[in-house]
Design a protein around this motif. Sequence first.
Motif, PDB file in Angstrom:
ATOM      1  N   ASP A 103       0.862  -1.192   0.000  1.00 48.31           N
ATOM      2  CA  ASP A 103       0.000   0.000   0.000  1.00 48.31           C
ATOM      3  C   ASP A 103       0.894   1.235   0.000  1.00 48.31           C
ATOM      4  O   ASP A 103       1.565   1.530   0.993  1.00 48.31           O
ATOM      5  CB  ASP A 103      -0.897   0.006   1.240  1.00 48.31           C
ATOM      6  N   THR A 151       0.190   4.211   0.248  1.00 52.10           N
ATOM      7  CA  THR A 151      -0.269   5.287   1.124  1.00 52.10           C
ATOM      8  C   THR A 151       0.758   5.583   2.217  1.00 52.10           C
ATOM      9  O   THR A 151       1.007   6.745   2.555  1.00 52.10           O
ATOM     10  CB  THR A 151      -1.616   4.926   1.778  1.00 52.10           C
ATOM     11  N   LYS A 177      -2.868  14.311  -2.917  1.00 51.84           N
ATOM     12  CA  LYS A 177      -4.296  14.157  -3.181  1.00 51.84           C
ATOM     13  C   LYS A 177      -4.689  14.776  -4.526  1.00 51.84           C
ATOM     14  O   LYS A 177      -5.566  14.247  -5.234  1.00 51.84           O
ATOM     15  CB  LYS A 177      -5.107  14.788  -2.052  1.00 51.84           C
ATOM     16  N   ASP A 218      -3.726  12.314  -7.259  1.00 50.98           N
ATOM     17  CA  ASP A 218      -4.676  11.202  -7.304  1.00 50.98           C
ATOM     18  C   ASP A 218      -5.996  11.638  -7.925  1.00 50.98           C
ATOM     19  O   ASP A 218      -6.630  10.893  -8.680  1.00 50.98           O
ATOM     20  CB  ASP A 218      -4.935  10.663  -5.889  1.00 50.98           C
TER      21      ASP A 218
END
Length: 227
Positions: free
Chosen positions: A106, A108, A174, A177
């Motif tokens: 992941d 993130t 962000k 994305d």
Amino acid sequence: MTDRIIEREPNKPGRKEMSPLLKFALELGPLMVFFFANSRGEDLAAAFPVLGDLGGPLFIATALFMAAMVIALAVSWAVTRTLPIMPLVSGAVVLVFGGLTLWLQDETFIKMKPTIVNALFAVVLLGGLMFGKSFLGYVFDQAFKLDDEGWRKLTFRWGLFFIFLAIINVVVWKAADAYYGPGQASDDLWVDFKVWATMPITVVFMLTQIPLIKRHATEPLGVHNKE
């Protein structure tokens, strides 16, 4: 043998000096490894199949970034027999969040790392001021010497700047994305910003602090006591 693992406070006797150029190279080097590995991830996977088992380019870059951070800290230790406090904190966060990135597959976690590190630095610097400690001297004492008031002012400004870096990382992550959707294009934009935009922004900020540094310097810039 040294009696301290962490580098000494600024202006303290016995503090070992490192060349500012070497210090800069050790801090920038892992970032360059991260960028190169992300941009050449497929080539690296083809040349070294074991890297391909880690996942896509960002995961390969994360693993090599972790290795580069460990090497940079090892070189710092070999040169001074102490560890620089801010790279040490950053390296610890890289290892934790990089490990989670690889284990859970992941991205993130590695994208959160700059925000976590910068927020942590801001808390340490601004919190330290509340207790009369100017921790920024640990980072820049080898580059220039300031009086106590100068270190306090510069520490406060850097604390605010780290808050800005923490926020802008999330904004770019962000926004990438949202524009590209999660994937390699978004990852590439975030990595490019992390490597090629964060450093120039930091350099510009540093240049704006030169007047303060000159006002509070205890010796001419570039001149160090070799005793």
